[in-house]
Every structure is written in C-alpha cells, then in structure tokens.
Design a protein around this motif. Sequence first.
Motif, PDB file in Angstrom:
ATOM      1  N   GLU A  49       0.823  -1.210   0.000  1.00 43.28           N
ATOM      2  CA  GLU A  49       0.000   0.000   0.000  1.00 43.28           C
ATOM      3  C   GLU A  49       0.858   1.262   0.000  1.00 43.28           C
ATOM      4  O   GLU A  49       0.553   2.230  -0.707  1.00 43.28           O
ATOM      5  N   GLU A  51       3.907   1.562  -1.205  1.00 41.62           N
ATOM      6  CA  GLU A  51       4.524   1.695  -2.524  1.00 41.62           C
ATOM      7  C   GLU A  51       3.536   2.267  -3.532  1.00 41.62           C
ATOM      8  O   GLU A  51       3.887   3.121  -4.350  1.00 41.62           O
ATOM      9  N   GLU A  52       2.276   1.814  -3.480  1.00 44.48           N
ATOM     10  CA  GLU A  52       1.249   2.342  -4.378  1.00 44.48           C
ATOM     11  C   GLU A  52       1.016   3.831  -4.107  1.00 44.48           C
ATOM     12  O   GLU A  52       0.906   4.633  -5.041  1.00 44.48           O
ATOM     13  N   ASP A  53       0.938   4.199  -2.835  1.00 43.25           N
ATOM     14  CA  ASP A  53       0.731   5.604  -2.486  1.00 43.25           C
ATOM     15  C   ASP A  53       1.906   6.460  -2.941  1.00 43.25           C
ATOM     16  O   ASP A  53       1.718   7.577  -3.436  1.00 43.25           O
ATOM     17  N   GLU A  55       3.879   5.871  -5.454  1.00 34.08           N
ATOM     18  CA  GLU A  55       3.808   6.000  -6.912  1.00 34.08           C
ATOM     19  C   GLU A  55       2.808   7.076  -7.306  1.00 34.08           C
ATOM     20  O   GLU A  55       3.060   7.865  -8.214  1.00 34.08           O
ATOM     21  N   GLU A  56       1.663   7.113  -6.618  1.00 33.99           N
ATOM     22  CA  GLU A  56       0.659   8.140  -6.905  1.00 33.99           C
ATOM     23  C   GLU A  56       1.206   9.532  -6.589  1.00 33.99           C
ATOM     24  O   GLU A  56       1.009  10.482  -7.352  1.00 33.99           O
ATOM     25  N   ILE A  57       1.898   9.661  -5.464  1.00 34.32           N
ATOM     26  CA  ILE A  57       2.477  10.950  -5.098  1.00 34.32           C
ATOM     27  C   ILE A  57       3.543  11.351  -6.103  1.00 34.32           C
ATOM     28  O   ILE A  57       3.647  12.524  -6.480  1.00 34.32           O
ATOM     29  N   ASP A  58       4.332  10.379  -6.552  1.00 34.76           N
ATOM     30  CA  ASP A  58       5.396  10.665  -7.515  1.00 34.76           C
ATOM     31  C   ASP A  58       4.819  11.178  -8.830  1.00 34.76           C
ATOM     32  O   ASP A  58       5.414  12.032  -9.483  1.00 34.76           O
ATOM     33  N   GLU A  59       3.659  10.661  -9.234  1.00 31.83           N
ATOM     34  CA  GLU A  59       3.016  11.117 -10.465  1.00 31.83           C
ATOM     35  C   GLU A  59       2.553  12.572 -10.338  1.00 31.83           C
ATOM     36  O   GLU A  59       2.476  13.295 -11.324  1.00 31.83           O
ATOM     37  N   LEU A  60       2.243  13.005  -9.124  1.00 31.72           N
ATOM     38  CA  LEU A  60       1.767  14.372  -8.890  1.00 31.72           C
ATOM     39  C   LEU A  60       2.909  15.365  -8.661  1.00 31.72           C
ATOM     40  O   LEU A  60       2.652  16.562  -8.532  1.00 31.72           O
ATOM     41  N   ASN A  61       4.128  14.898  -8.625  1.00 30.52           N
ATOM     42  CA  ASN A  61       5.281  15.756  -8.377  1.00 30.52           C
ATOM     43  C   ASN A  61       5.444  16.734  -9.540  1.00 30.52           C
ATOM     44  O   ASN A  61       5.692  16.343 -10.669  1.00 30.52           O
ATOM     45  N   SER A  65       6.850  16.201 -13.460  1.00 36.91           N
ATOM     46  CA  SER A  65       5.921  16.464 -14.544  1.00 36.91           C
ATOM     47  C   SER A  65       6.519  17.442 -15.550  1.00 36.91           C
ATOM     48  O   SER A  65       6.448  17.230 -16.772  1.00 36.91           O
TER      49      SER A  65
END
Length: 88
Positions: A49, A51-53, A55-61, A65
């Motif tokens: 969980e 690691e998934e979170d 990854e989601e935070i990393d996408e919003l960085n 971006s």
Amino acid sequence: MFSIGTPEMIVIAVIALFIVGPKRLPEILRGIAYVYKNFMKAIDELKRELEEDLEEIDELNPKKSIQKKWEEFLEIDEEEKKDKKRPE
C-alpha cells in the motif's frame, strides 16, 4: 539491527522447554508461528500500500511532470531538426 542465529534459537528452545514443558511446547510454537505468519502478511500488505501511495504521489510531483514535458519537447524538437536536414 539484531538477528537471531542458530545458537540463540537453541538456547531459547531449551529455556522454553523448561518453562512450559514438553507437552505444551508444540502448541505454543504453533501459536507463535501463526502470529508471526499473520504479522508478516500485514507487513507485506502495508509495504504494498505504501509503494502504491508513493507511486501516486510521484506522479503528482510538479518537478517530474515538468521534466517529463521538457524531455518530450526536446524529442519533438530533435525529430523536427532531423526532418529538416533530410533532403526531399
């Protein structure tokens, strides 16, 4: 961190044998194994969980971006330059 090796396990087993007796020792060891197995499952689920979170935070960085968009722009720019250099 600490680790438990074979000599330490033997000492713990001998002490446990004296404390609980030979009849109850297998029952207690099964209980400990059950708790340990469920604990490790919970830890693995928590890791997944997190690691998934992450990854989601990393996408919003925003930095990543912008960097990704910049790299895409540079690739498009390089392709256009190559196309212009080719004779028709």
